[in-house]
Design an enzyme around this catalytic site. Structure first.
Site, PDB file in Angstrom:
ATOM      1  CB  SER A  31     -13.662  24.806 -30.885  1.00  0.00           C
ATOM      2  OG  SER A  31     -13.706  23.840 -31.913  1.00  0.00           O
TER       3      SER A  31
ATOM      4  CG  HIS B  71     -41.269  22.816 -13.520  1.00  0.00           C
ATOM      5  ND1 HIS B  71     -41.320  21.499 -13.142  1.00  0.00           N
ATOM      6  CD2 HIS B  71     -42.092  23.497 -12.671  1.00  0.00           C
ATOM      7  CE1 HIS B  71     -42.156  21.374 -12.111  1.00  0.00           C
ATOM      8  NE2 HIS B  71     -42.626  22.569 -11.802  1.00  0.00           N
TER       9      HIS B  71
ATOM     10  CE  LYS C 121     -18.581  25.942 -29.081  1.00  0.00           C
ATOM     11  NZ  LYS C 121     -18.218  24.511 -29.241  1.00  0.00           N
TER      12      LYS C 121
ATOM     13  CB  SER D 122      -0.924   0.007   1.222  1.00  0.00           C
ATOM     14  OG  SER D 122      -0.160  -0.001   2.426  1.00  0.00           O
TER      15      SER D 122
ATOM     16  CG  ASN E  62      -4.784  -4.554  12.586  1.00  0.00           C
ATOM     17  OD1 ASN E  62      -4.116  -4.565  11.554  1.00  0.00           O
ATOM     18  ND2 ASN E  62      -5.365  -5.647  13.075  1.00  0.00           N
TER      19      ASN E  62
ATOM     20  CD  GLU F  46     -18.592  21.949 -21.101  1.00  0.00           C
ATOM     21  OE1 GLU F  46     -19.406  22.526 -21.828  1.00  0.00           O
ATOM     22  OE2 GLU F  46     -17.524  21.441 -21.532  1.00  0.00           O
TER      23      GLU F  46
END
Length: 457
Positions: A277, A156, A283, A23, A110, A290
């Site tokens: 872009s 909505h 763009k 680990s 532990n 995002e």
């Protein structure tokens, strides 16, 4: 580096087994906490006479040197070691010989790893909380600048009632403040010392667990040794709290993405926080928003991983629990990365107030206020609601708004209307009259800002 548990075994560990079992690649980030925990443990061993005080002092001194050497780069962590605990103890033994081997008296890996991860995550909670407070500060500043910027509020995704952009921002501020509160609650339950639980059944040595708790800044000690080594509730709780942070950032990102589109054009992101872009030169993409929206799924996945790992484990420690660190560290790192990009993006974005006001004017979002005007004249609300609905339908047919509909058209629907209706449905007045606590009125937004700033002091 030899395994600490090798005495019972006759054959060398297969390389494939060692690689799968190791680990160190992800628990090496706990080196500072592992060393500080060992310093506290060694200090207690010497103070209680479990080991000789001179040996305790030597262990503490050399552990301090090892920490300094790792931080300075003089000592590199051996990625072939089984875990960070093995590496530190092996390095200590290489420096101190037999004395170094006394460090692990009355301790198991532990309870040691259970301690380390709690210490690391407490620190991470503090860093994430600081990042969230920074976002709250930015939101409050933006809200202050836009406490009179009229925009449509939505249900909505349909224009519903007039609010201000400041009021909208303070809704996200309320969410972030809850996130901060949740993180502090997680930290409170996390702040329990498991060290002294041993492998599962404590120890016959006369440990002073309260002393160690005090040295390491824990509020209390674990009440049951089985639970002390096998509890990972705090990891799951933290992942859940971080998932909610990402829900809020993702919802905000969704709105930023919509607001940047030409269909809305409510805000424009700074060039430093946008991309273009490869084929379309016109763009300007909201990639940060995002990515934040997308990375929310990654944190949700980390929460699911932790729940799945823990759901079928009998007491006490099982090797499955090694999977806790990668998941919770990924959740922590993802949230921190998102906050580092998201906060300056919000801070530098330009608010296009005229476009917001124009959208508000075209959405019949003052219809409720028109109905309330009739209620003020004594008409029952349901009748006022029906009459206003007829007016909206009439406006749509005629290509008008409630502000531009002639008074005679109003009167044809209900004779209680007079010229004062135009004052009642003025968007600025509609917002200003909403003085209820928590509403979009200027004084209410100012109170929300003041309360939020006070909350993060």
């Amino acid at each position: 580096m030899a395994q600490l548990w090798k005495g019972r075994f006759k054959k060398e560990l297969a390389k494939e087994t060692n690689d799968f079992n190791s680990s160190i690649k992800f628990d090496c980030r706990m080196y500072e906490e592992d060393i500080k925990g060992s310093i506290a443990h060694a200090t207690m061993l010497g103070a209680t006479g479990i080991i000789d005080k001179s040996e305790s002092d030597s262990i503490v001194a050399d552990l301090g040197k090892i920490l300094e050497d790792i931080k300075s780069g003089k000592l590199k962590i051996d990625m072939e070691a089984e875990d960070i605990h093995t590496f530190v103890e092996g390095e200590l033994t290489a420096r101190l010989g037999q004395t170094g081997k006394r460090l692990h008296t009355a301790r198991s890996r532990n309870d040691q790893v259970a301690l380390d991860i709690r210490m690391v995550l407490k620190k991470e909670i503090d860093e994430i909380t600081a990042g969230l407070k920074g976002l709250v500060t930015v939101l409050c500043n933006k809200a202050e600048e836009n406490k009179q910027t009229i925009m449509p509020g939505y249900t909505h995704l349909q224009r519903a009632q007039p609010i201000t952009f400041g009021h909208h921002l303070m809704a996200y501020c309320a969410m972030i403040l809850r996130d901060i509160d949740r993180l502090q609650d997680v930290k409170r339950r996390m702040n329990v010392l498991p060290l002294g639980s041993g492998a599962l059944a404590g120890t016959t040595y006369p440990l002073d667990r309260d002393m160690v708790a005090g040295l390491l800044g824990f509020d209390s000690i674990s009440a049951n040794s089985l639970d002390g080594v096998s509890d990972r509730d705090f990891c799951i709780e933290l992942a859940a709290a971080l998932s909610l942070v990402m829900v809020h950032l993702s919802r905000f990102s969704e709105e930023i993405i919509m607001w940047c589109s030409w269909e809305f054009k409510f805000v424009e992101l700074d060039d430093a926080f946008s991309t273009g872009s490869s084929i379309m030169p016109q763009k300007k993409n909201p990639d940060i928003a995002e990515l934040v929206r997308g990375k929310s799924g990654r944190v949700f996945g980390d929460l699911t991983t932790l729940l799945t790992v823990m759901k079928g484990i009998a007491l006490a420690y099982n090797k499955d629990m090694q999977e806790d660190k990668e998941a919770i560290f990924d959740a922590v790192d993802t949230v921190k990365m998102c906050l580092n990009a998201f906060t300056p993006m919000i801070d530098t974005m330009t608010v296009l107030a005229d476009n917001m006001r124009m959208a508000a004017a075209k959405g019949f979002i003052n219809a409720t206020d028109c109905a309330d005007y009739l209620v003020g004249k004594g008409l029952p609300f349901r009748d006022a609601y029906k009459a206003t609905g007829q007016l909206v339908a009439l406006c749509i047919d005629k290509g008008l708004t409630l502000e531009t509909l002639p008074l005679e058209e109003y009167k044809a629907v209900c004779d209680l209307f007079d010229e004062r209706v135009y004052t009642a449905i003025n968007l600025e007045k509609c917002v200003a009259d909403r003085l209820v606590s928590g509403g979009p009125g200027v004084q209410s937004v100012e109170a929300q800002i003041a309360a939020a700033r006070d909350a993060i002091k």
